[in-house]
Design an enzyme around this catalytic site. Structure first.
Site, PDB file in Angstrom:
ATOM      1  N   HIS A  50      32.243  30.354  33.970  1.00 44.30           N
ATOM      2  CA  HIS A  50      31.805  31.699  33.577  1.00 44.30           C
ATOM      3  C   HIS A  50      32.333  32.050  32.189  1.00 44.30           C
ATOM      4  O   HIS A  50      33.370  32.691  32.050  1.00 44.30           O
ATOM      5  CB  HIS A  50      32.335  32.695  34.623  1.00 44.30           C
ATOM      6  CG  HIS A  50      31.719  34.055  34.549  1.00 44.30           C
ATOM      7  ND1 HIS A  50      31.506  34.821  35.671  1.00 44.30           N
ATOM      8  CD2 HIS A  50      31.290  34.802  33.520  1.00 44.30           C
ATOM      9  CE1 HIS A  50      30.973  35.976  35.325  1.00 44.30           C
ATOM     10  NE2 HIS A  50      30.838  35.984  34.010  1.00 44.30           N
ATOM     11  N   ASP A 297      35.427  34.486  32.929  1.00 42.08           N
ATOM     12  CA  ASP A 297      34.592  35.592  32.456  1.00 42.08           C
ATOM     13  C   ASP A 297      34.991  35.965  31.022  1.00 42.08           C
ATOM     14  O   ASP A 297      35.070  37.142  30.661  1.00 42.08           O
ATOM     15  CB  ASP A 297      34.696  36.808  33.377  1.00 42.08           C
ATOM     16  CG  ASP A 297      33.583  37.838  33.138  1.00 42.08           C
ATOM     17  OD1 ASP A 297      32.664  37.542  32.334  1.00 42.08           O
ATOM     18  OD2 ASP A 297      33.643  38.931  33.719  1.00 42.08           O
TER      19      ASP A 297
END
Length: 426
Positions: A50, A297
């Site tokens: 991610h 992320d």
């Protein structure tokens, strides 16, 4: 490579030839370049499920080159690039462009993630088949930043990717429950008067998509889960044999919504920082394996998008260069680290989920030489201006973290050596 502790199992020498591991043990190679790894732990190269590389379209925040340099500095040899670029990675042409940029940069393998819906709008399926058949060989699809909130669209997507053993990576957020939300809904949001992002907005979508995946037999992967109840739903789904995997971000393993008291937008992220109880539940679930992987992320932002009032700031924070340190801390700290578990959550399992067969492999003869050397005894202080990322929106500025990445090797070539990024990749 001489004297490395191989995934915490004991010291051995590793001979690399032609980008692959030739021997492990006590090989003899006259004339070979020797890297002294005494006191260092060798891990398979980390894999991030991610990452936001921002290119094309937001090169003021990050590029594939700067993002993969940051990845290498954090010990990563492969990253999966999310689709929310400009233009959106919803066609074969865009995902192939991202993959080409990754190969040209040379610091980490870049596996594009394709969008589920056209323009991330949640209305029509994107060109999933064309992206899967493209030179980028896309297997993961996500509208991350947006939830695939239409159940019919989510069902169709799960059915489609099932035909080629792909997966849908869901950003679990019911948008009607989070409209205007600024932080975790709870005591702190009430105290500060900031609109709350309720945990049930995540949990309700996870519950729905577990049922959809079970019904169609597809694989759903949940991005950045952040609540204790999400863990329980996923645990129960796995017990029933549903094809479900999940990731947790480093910041959700360490930081809580108490950080909102600073009103510093660097702590604004989606999903938001949660309560201490949620952090404890996520740490336990990661150790147990209910949560399969740590994913960063990594969300770089240009100064104008973060250096403003909280309500106007874009959510997201950097993660690639700090993830390993925080993961080790969350799993018991460097003194009691189970390096095999660290490797499983940061490398082997993410590689399996992403379908990156050349990564997430412990060194043995014939495997590609993708690994990282870490110093378990050394600490470092996070200085934003010294990070390799083009952006500086790290929530860990000034914090002392355990474990340093001393070297990263991509197919036997050093992308990081002595803690410094290689300036030229040939």
């Amino acid at each position: 490579m001489k004297g490395a502790d191989i995934v915490g199992r004991g010291r051995a020498d590793v001979l690399v030839r032609g980008g692959r591991v030739a021997e492990v043990g006590t090989p003899s190679a006259v004339g070979a370049e020797v890297i002294d790894a005494d006191g260092l732990v060798l891990l398979p190269g980390l894999v991030d499920l991610h990452t936001h590389l921002r290119e094309p379209g937001r090169e003021d925040a990050e590029t594939v080159l700067t993002g993969t340099r940051a990845a290498a500095k954090g010990g990563y040899t492969a990253v999966c690039a999310m689709a929310n670029s400009y233009p959106v990675a919803d066609t074969a042409g865009v995902v192939e462009q991202v993959a080409t940029l990754g190969r040209a940069a040379g610091y980490a393998d870049v596996q594009p993630i394709g969008a589920v819906s056209v323009g991330l709008a949640g209305e029509r399926l994107a060109e999933i088949g064309a992206m899967a058949d493209s030179a980028a060989h896309v297997r993961m699809f996500s509208d991350d930043g947006h939830c695939v909130h239409d159940p019919r669209l989510m069902r169709r997507a799960l059915e489609y990717v099932k035909t080629f053993d792909g997966l849908i990576a869901q950003h679990a957020e019911e948008p009607r429950l989070t409209e205007g939300a600024q932080m975790n809904e709870g005591a702190v949001s009430a105290e500060l008067g900031l609109p709350g992002w309720p945990a049930v907005a995540e949990e309700s979508v996870i519950a729905r998509d577990v049922l959809l995946a079970e019904y169609v037999g597809g694989h759903v992967h949940f991005c950045h889960i952040s609540t204790a109840r999400s863990v329980e739903i996923i645990r129960e789904a796995k017990a029933r044999g549903v094809r479900v995997t999940a990731e947790v971000c480093p910041h959700h393993l360490l930081l809580t919504d108490e950080k909102a008291h600073t009103y510093d937008p660097v702590y604004k992220v989606n999903p938001p920082l949660r309560s201490g109880a949620d952090v404890a539940a996520l740490r336990a679930a990661l150790a147990e394996g209910v949560v399969d992987a740590v994913a960063t992320d990594h969300a770089p932002h240009a100064p104008q998008d973060k250096d403003c009032e909280w309500s106007a700031a874009r959510p997201g924070m950097l993660g690639l260069e700090t993830a390993l340190s925080i993961t080790v801390a969350a799993l018991g700290g460097p003194g009691g680290a189970d390096w095999d578990l660290v490797a499983e959550r940061t490398s082997r399992t993410p590689a399996r989920i992403a379908g990156l067969s050349a990564h997430g492999r412990d060194p043995e003869p014939g495997t590609e030489a993708n690994f990282t050397l870490v110093d378990p005894a050394e600490t470092w202080t996070v200085v934003p201006t010294e990070l390799a990322s083009l952006s500086q929106n790290t929530p860990y500025a000034g914090m002392e973290l355990p474990v340093t990445v001393q070297a990263t090797f991509l197919r036997g070539r050093a992308t990081v050596l002595d803690g410094k990024v290689a300036e030229e990749i040939k």
